[in-house]
Design an enzyme around this catalytic site. Structure first.
Site, PDB file in Angstrom:
ATOM      1  N   ARG A   7      81.946 -49.114 -64.843  1.00  0.00           N
ATOM      2  CA  ARG A   7      82.196 -49.818 -63.611  1.00  0.00           C
ATOM      3  C   ARG A   7      81.448 -49.214 -62.428  1.00  0.00           C
ATOM      4  NH1 ARG A   7      87.063 -49.768 -66.568  1.00  0.00           N
ATOM      5  NH2 ARG A   7      87.464 -47.707 -65.791  1.00  0.00           N
ATOM      6  N   GLY A   8      81.026 -47.974 -62.590  1.00  0.00           N
ATOM      7  CA  GLY A   8      80.503 -47.219 -61.447  1.00  0.00           C
ATOM      8  C   GLY A   8      79.334 -47.826 -60.701  1.00  0.00           C
ATOM      9  N   GLU A  35      72.184 -47.513 -63.240  1.00  0.00           N
ATOM     10  CA  GLU A  35      73.334 -46.611 -63.403  1.00  0.00           C
ATOM     11  C   GLU A  35      73.750 -46.024 -62.059  1.00  0.00           C
ATOM     12  OE1 GLU A  35      75.700 -45.415 -64.896  1.00  0.00           O
ATOM     13  OE2 GLU A  35      75.321 -44.725 -66.949  1.00  0.00           O
ATOM     14  N   ASP A  36      75.001 -45.627 -61.995  1.00  0.00           N
ATOM     15  CA  ASP A  36      75.477 -44.953 -60.785  1.00  0.00           C
ATOM     16  C   ASP A  36      75.061 -43.485 -60.762  1.00  0.00           C
ATOM     17  OD1 ASP A  36      77.064 -44.362 -62.985  1.00  0.00           O
ATOM     18  OD2 ASP A  36      78.975 -44.619 -61.952  1.00  0.00           O
ATOM     19  N   ASP A  92      74.562 -37.570 -65.450  1.00  0.00           N
ATOM     20  CA  ASP A  92      75.128 -36.220 -65.456  1.00  0.00           C
ATOM     21  C   ASP A  92      74.523 -35.479 -66.654  1.00  0.00           C
ATOM     22  OD1 ASP A  92      77.050 -34.227 -64.586  1.00  0.00           O
ATOM     23  OD2 ASP A  92      78.377 -34.873 -66.181  1.00  0.00           O
ATOM     24  N   LYS A 142      72.430 -35.365 -61.503  1.00  0.00           N
ATOM     25  CA  LYS A 142      72.708 -33.941 -61.321  1.00  0.00           C
ATOM     26  C   LYS A 142      71.738 -33.184 -62.215  1.00  0.00           C
ATOM     27  CE  LYS A 142      77.681 -34.706 -60.772  1.00  0.00           C
ATOM     28  NZ  LYS A 142      78.979 -34.549 -61.485  1.00  0.00           N
ATOM     29  N   VAL A 177      81.394 -36.150 -57.504  1.00  0.00           N
ATOM     30  CA  VAL A 177      81.200 -37.035 -56.353  1.00  0.00           C
ATOM     31  C   VAL A 177      81.935 -38.360 -56.560  1.00  0.00           C
ATOM     32  CG1 VAL A 177      79.024 -36.000 -55.643  1.00  0.00           C
ATOM     33  CG2 VAL A 177      78.996 -37.923 -57.246  1.00  0.00           C
ATOM     34  N   ASP A 189      84.014 -42.886 -59.143  1.00  0.00           N
ATOM     35  CA  ASP A 189      85.449 -42.625 -59.056  1.00  0.00           C
ATOM     36  C   ASP A 189      85.817 -41.218 -59.473  1.00  0.00           C
ATOM     37  OD1 ASP A 189      84.863 -43.115 -61.900  1.00  0.00           O
ATOM     38  OD2 ASP A 189      87.035 -42.993 -62.137  1.00  0.00           O
ATOM     39  N   ARG A 210      86.526 -45.494 -55.479  1.00  0.00           N
ATOM     40  CA  ARG A 210      85.325 -46.298 -55.731  1.00  0.00           C
ATOM     41  C   ARG A 210      84.843 -47.064 -54.500  1.00  0.00           C
ATOM     42  NH1 ARG A 210      84.169 -46.417 -61.175  1.00  0.00           N
ATOM     43  NH2 ARG A 210      85.955 -46.415 -62.563  1.00  0.00           N
TER      44      ARG A 210
HETATM   45  P1  IMP Z   1      76.628 -38.584 -68.576  1.00  0.00           P
HETATM   46  O1  IMP Z   1      77.186 -37.197 -68.702  1.00  0.00           O
HETATM   47  O2  IMP Z   1      75.244 -38.582 -67.970  1.00  0.00           O
HETATM   48  O3  IMP Z   1      76.694 -39.314 -69.869  1.00  0.00           O
HETATM   49  O4  IMP Z   1      77.560 -39.350 -67.551  1.00  0.00           O
HETATM   50  C1  IMP Z   1      78.765 -39.842 -68.009  1.00  0.00           C
HETATM   51  C2  IMP Z   1      79.528 -40.572 -66.954  1.00  0.00           C
HETATM   52  O5  IMP Z   1      80.322 -39.615 -66.280  1.00  0.00           O
HETATM   53  C3  IMP Z   1      78.764 -41.276 -65.834  1.00  0.00           C
HETATM   54  O6  IMP Z   1      78.312 -42.552 -66.161  1.00  0.00           O
HETATM   55  C4  IMP Z   1      79.862 -41.358 -64.802  1.00  0.00           C
HETATM   56  O7  IMP Z   1      80.693 -42.473 -65.076  1.00  0.00           O
HETATM   57  C5  IMP Z   1      80.634 -40.099 -65.022  1.00  0.00           C
HETATM   58  N1  IMP Z   1      80.318 -39.055 -64.040  1.00  0.00           N
HETATM   59  C6  IMP Z   1      79.595 -37.926 -64.213  1.00  0.00           C
HETATM   60  N2  IMP Z   1      79.575 -37.183 -63.092  1.00  0.00           N
HETATM   61  C7  IMP Z   1      80.300 -37.890 -62.181  1.00  0.00           C
HETATM   62  C8  IMP Z   1      80.664 -37.629 -60.807  1.00  0.00           C
HETATM   63  O8  IMP Z   1      80.314 -36.624 -60.174  1.00  0.00           O
HETATM   64  N3  IMP Z   1      81.433 -38.584 -60.216  1.00  0.00           N
HETATM   65  C9  IMP Z   1      81.849 -39.711 -60.864  1.00  0.00           C
HETATM   66  N4  IMP Z   1      81.529 -39.974 -62.129  1.00  0.00           N
HETATM   67  C10 IMP Z   1      80.772 -39.078 -62.788  1.00  0.00           C
HETATM   68 MG    MG Z   2      78.579 -44.617 -65.210  1.00  0.00          MG
END
Ligand code: IMP
Ligand code: MG
Length: 176
Positions: A44-45, A100-101, A104, A132, A154, A160, A166
């Site tokens: 949803r982000g 994507e939002d 990470d 990040k 964040v 969220d 959000r």
């Molecule tokens: P990934 O670790 O790149 O697979 O990210 C996984 C998901 O974690 C992202 O799509 C976000 O939904 C969530 N996420 C990671 N870091 C943050 C943050 O700082 N704030 C909010 N959501 C986060």
């Molecule tokens: Mg996401």
């Protein structure tokens, strides 16, 4: 309604607007000769970012969404991801831009890119409002990035913490 103190600002509403505008210009220029782009937003982000970005593109575009869910073992994410809601439209032969939002560890985006690539799009690019860099675990190509973030949690502008914050108009930080 439960009250909570507003998270401190990390990226202001006006800084986000300016960056989204610049990204939209860059994307519009890059896709100028391509014709139509299929924007794939990740729920949803990314819902607010997709809305703001796509309205600033000077391109014919379609918008669709996917939802992903993460397998968790206890509290810790395992890195395993699955598609909880798929696209309505086929991607074969289309120019796909994944939006994507936040990136990470990179696992989510890597999974989605592999899944969509297997469906033979004409092209596939990725855009993330934030990332990040200090937490990246997998090598996943990002074509467009809004902001690099410190290693903090964040919220706001779609992002969220346990489904809250959000709708904050800015990106703020929370202590987790
Ligand atoms: P990934 O670790 O790149 O697979 O990210 C996984 C998901 O974690 C992202 O799509 C976000 O939904 C969530 N996420 C990671 N870091 C943050 C943050 O700082 N704030 C909010 N959501 C986060
Ligand atoms: Mg996401």
């Amino acid at each position: 309604m439960r009250r909570s103190t507003a998270p401190p600002v990390l990226i202001s509403e006006s800084a986000i607007a300016a960056r989204v505008e610049a990204l939209a210009r860059e994307i519009s220029r890059d896709y100028e000769t391509v014709g139509e782009v299929l924007v794939v937003g990740v729920l949803r982000g990314a819902f607010i970012f997709v809305a703001d970005l796509t309205r600033r593109l000077s391109l014919p575009c379609r918008v669709d969404f996917v939802a992903l869910s993460h397998y968790e073992r206890g509290a810790a994410p395992t890195g395993a991801v699955r598609l909880a809601m798929d696209l309505r439209v086929p991607v074969a032969g289309r120019h796909v831009l994944v939006v994507e939002d936040i990136v990470d560890s990179g696992h989510t985006l890597a999974y989605l890119v592999a899944t969509l690539r297997a469906r033979n799009p004409a092209s596939l690019k990725t855009c993330a409002l934030t990332r990040k860099p200090g937490r990246l675990q997998v090598d996943v190509a990002l074509d467009y990035v809004g902001f690099d973030l410190p290693d903090r949690w964040v919220v706001g502008y779609g992002l969220d913490y346990e489904d809250r914050f959000r709708t904050l108009p800015y990106i703020g930080v929370v202590d987790t």
